[in-house]
Design a protein around this motif. Structure first.
Motif, PDB file in Angstrom:
ATOM      1  N   SER A  76       0.545  -0.946   0.594  1.00  0.00           N
ATOM      2  CA  SER A  76      -0.473  -0.344  -0.138  1.00  0.00           C
ATOM      3  C   SER A  76       0.722   1.053  -0.350  1.00  0.00           C
ATOM      4  O   SER A  76       0.577   2.123  -0.850  1.00  0.00           O
ATOM      5  CB  SER A  76      -1.094   0.077   1.565  1.00  0.00           C
ATOM      6  OG  SER A  76      -0.481  -0.521   2.871  1.00  0.00           O
ATOM      7  N   GLN A  77       2.387   1.591   0.032  1.00  0.00           N
ATOM      8  CA  GLN A  77       2.640   2.319   0.595  1.00  0.00           C
ATOM      9  C   GLN A  77       3.791   2.679  -0.573  1.00  0.00           C
ATOM     10  O   GLN A  77       3.502   4.056  -0.565  1.00  0.00           O
ATOM     11  CB  GLN A  77       3.833   1.683   2.268  1.00  0.00           C
ATOM     12  CG  GLN A  77       3.347   2.144   3.605  1.00  0.00           C
ATOM     13  CD  GLN A  77       4.265   1.973   3.862  1.00  0.00           C
ATOM     14  OE1 GLN A  77       5.937   1.525   3.948  1.00  0.00           O
ATOM     15  NE2 GLN A  77       4.553   2.195   5.622  1.00  0.00           N
ATOM     16  N   ILE A  78       3.733   1.718  -1.259  1.00  0.00           N
ATOM     17  CA  ILE A  78       3.995   2.136  -2.983  1.00  0.00           C
ATOM     18  C   ILE A  78       3.099   2.998  -3.885  1.00  0.00           C
ATOM     19  O   ILE A  78       3.715   2.971  -4.451  1.00  0.00           O
ATOM     20  CB  ILE A  78       5.433   0.214  -3.158  1.00  0.00           C
ATOM     21  CG1 ILE A  78       6.485   0.055  -2.289  1.00  0.00           C
ATOM     22  CG2 ILE A  78       5.837   0.226  -4.887  1.00  0.00           C
ATOM     23  CD1 ILE A  78       6.978  -1.271  -2.799  1.00  0.00           C
ATOM     24  N   GLY A  79       2.401   1.763  -3.923  1.00  0.00           N
ATOM     25  CA  GLY A  79       0.963   2.662  -4.113  1.00  0.00           C
ATOM     26  C   GLY A  79       0.678   3.306  -4.293  1.00  0.00           C
ATOM     27  O   GLY A  79       0.676   4.221  -5.210  1.00  0.00           O
ATOM     28  N   THR A  80       0.523   3.866  -3.322  1.00  0.00           N
ATOM     29  CA  THR A  80       0.399   5.275  -2.438  1.00  0.00           C
ATOM     30  C   THR A  80       1.170   6.659  -2.955  1.00  0.00           C
ATOM     31  O   THR A  80       0.963   7.416  -3.345  1.00  0.00           O
ATOM     32  CB  THR A  80      -0.458   5.545  -1.118  1.00  0.00           C
ATOM     33  OG1 THR A  80      -0.791   3.980  -0.979  1.00  0.00           O
ATOM     34  CG2 THR A  80      -0.896   6.601  -0.929  1.00  0.00           C
ATOM     35  N   SER A  81       2.642   5.867  -2.526  1.00  0.00           N
ATOM     36  CA  SER A  81       3.345   6.942  -3.389  1.00  0.00           C
ATOM     37  C   SER A  81       3.594   7.062  -4.943  1.00  0.00           C
ATOM     38  O   SER A  81       3.621   8.308  -5.217  1.00  0.00           O
ATOM     39  CB  SER A  81       5.064   6.287  -3.048  1.00  0.00           C
ATOM     40  OG  SER A  81       5.304   6.295  -1.644  1.00  0.00           O
ATOM     41  N   VAL A  82       3.242   5.977  -5.877  1.00  0.00           N
ATOM     42  CA  VAL A  82       3.344   6.456  -7.415  1.00  0.00           C
ATOM     43  C   VAL A  82       2.461   7.099  -7.510  1.00  0.00           C
ATOM     44  O   VAL A  82       2.221   8.337  -8.005  1.00  0.00           O
ATOM     45  CB  VAL A  82       3.272   4.405  -7.898  1.00  0.00           C
ATOM     46  CG1 VAL A  82       2.842   5.647  -8.991  1.00  0.00           C
ATOM     47  CG2 VAL A  82       4.648   3.656  -7.289  1.00  0.00           C
ATOM     48  N   LEU A 133      12.272   5.921  -3.478  1.00  0.00           N
ATOM     49  CA  LEU A 133      12.067   5.943  -2.765  1.00  0.00           C
ATOM     50  C   LEU A 133      11.325   4.663  -1.833  1.00  0.00           C
ATOM     51  O   LEU A 133      11.845   4.494  -0.859  1.00  0.00           O
ATOM     52  CB  LEU A 133      11.680   7.319  -2.272  1.00  0.00           C
ATOM     53  CG  LEU A 133      12.676   7.858  -2.772  1.00  0.00           C
ATOM     54  CD1 LEU A 133      11.838   9.537  -2.534  1.00  0.00           C
ATOM     55  CD2 LEU A 133      13.885   7.727  -2.534  1.00  0.00           C
ATOM     56  N   ALA A 134       9.489   4.557  -2.127  1.00  0.00           N
ATOM     57  CA  ALA A 134       9.175   3.603  -1.414  1.00  0.00           C
ATOM     58  C   ALA A 134      10.249   2.278  -1.131  1.00  0.00           C
ATOM     59  O   ALA A 134       9.206   2.016  -0.520  1.00  0.00           O
ATOM     60  CB  ALA A 134       7.596   3.685  -1.570  1.00  0.00           C
ATOM     61  N   VAL A 135      10.319   1.755  -2.594  1.00  0.00           N
ATOM     62  CA  VAL A 135      10.019   0.525  -2.417  1.00  0.00           C
ATOM     63  C   VAL A 135      11.585   0.516  -1.754  1.00  0.00           C
ATOM     64  O   VAL A 135      11.367  -0.745  -0.938  1.00  0.00           O
ATOM     65  CB  VAL A 135      10.631  -0.494  -3.721  1.00  0.00           C
ATOM     66  CG1 VAL A 135      11.509  -0.603  -3.935  1.00  0.00           C
ATOM     67  CG2 VAL A 135       9.423   0.409  -4.901  1.00  0.00           C
ATOM     68  N   LEU A 136      12.665   1.513  -1.440  1.00  0.00           N
ATOM     69  CA  LEU A 136      13.635   1.484  -1.194  1.00  0.00           C
ATOM     70  C   LEU A 136      13.514   1.134   0.546  1.00  0.00           C
ATOM     71  O   LEU A 136      14.179   0.140   0.965  1.00  0.00           O
ATOM     72  CB  LEU A 136      14.960   2.444  -1.371  1.00  0.00           C
ATOM     73  CG  LEU A 136      15.013   2.340  -2.396  1.00  0.00           C
ATOM     74  CD1 LEU A 136      16.118   3.320  -3.000  1.00  0.00           C
ATOM     75  CD2 LEU A 136      15.845   0.774  -3.111  1.00  0.00           C
TER      76      LEU A 136
END
Length: 209
Positions: A76-82, A133-136
């Motif tokens: 959810s963090q990666i998708g929201t960041s994108v 950045l979210a993935v890292l």
């Protein structure tokens, strides 16, 4: 005990008074009017208002956490960041596109094409940056949680610093250190915010459900 008595649910309302002097005509009160307004079980003869809902709503297996870990939150963090990056980049692309087309006096289809190009280019670039950045950050957080076997603010600070260092690792030593410092500062501010929220919840009066 008759079957009619067992079929009638429990009621808190008093039974209607019977007039002994009335012999010619008898009026019956509907059974539904004497029942309680609370939902009554059709299978058991009791009022559901007497049930105390003091137990937790959800049942967790023994040893399971009551909140999602970093691996579950990573998606959810990666998708929201994108999505946030695409929205911010798109708005910036609209602004820059209008500014450039006005400076070049472009109109019609040419101006519309230039606006679309600016939105797509800048939106995709910003979305790619925030997604990376979210993935890292998520990868570092999951790795630290697995190694340390606990999830706390130390993992957040280390993951934020490592994210800045890794993202700027190919830009030279100075920019790498600057990226790590920025990640350390942002993660530290976030941890301070979480600690402030926890202290406010501790000082407040407990709520009994």
């Amino acid at each position: 005990m008759s079957d009619d008595y067992l079929r009638k649910p429990f009621s808190l309302a008093p039974s209607p008074a019977v007039d002994d002097t009335q012999t010619t005509a008898t009026t019956y009160t509907p059974a539904a009017s004497t029942f309680s307004s609370a939902p009554v079980s059709p299978y058991l003869n009791y009022d559901s208002r007497f049930l105390q809902q003091a137990q937790p709503e959800f049942i967790f297996p023994e040893g399971a956490n009551k909140q999602r870990g970093r691996f579950e939150l990573a998606f959810s963090q990666i998708g929201t960041s994108v999505m946030i990056g695409g929205g911010i980049g798109g708005l910036a692309g609209v602004y820059n596109g209008i500014k450039v087309t006005n400076a070049l006096n472009q109109t019609g289809k040419l101006r519309r094409t230039q606006l679309i190009n600016h939105v797509m280019k800048q939106g995709s670039g910003t979305a790619n940056t925030l997604g990376t950045l979210a993935v890292l950050y998520s990868a570092c957080g999951v790795l630290l949680q697995y190694v340390r076997d606990q999830d706390d603010n130390i993992n957040t600070i280390i993951a934020g610093s490592a994210t800045g260092l890794l993202y700027k690792s190919t830009a030279g030593l100075r920019k790498c250190a600057l990226g790590g410092a920025i990640g350390l500062g942002i993660s530290s501010l976030y941890c301070l915010y979480l600690l402030a929220q926890e202290s406010n919840n501790t000082n407040s009066s407990p709520k009994f459900l």
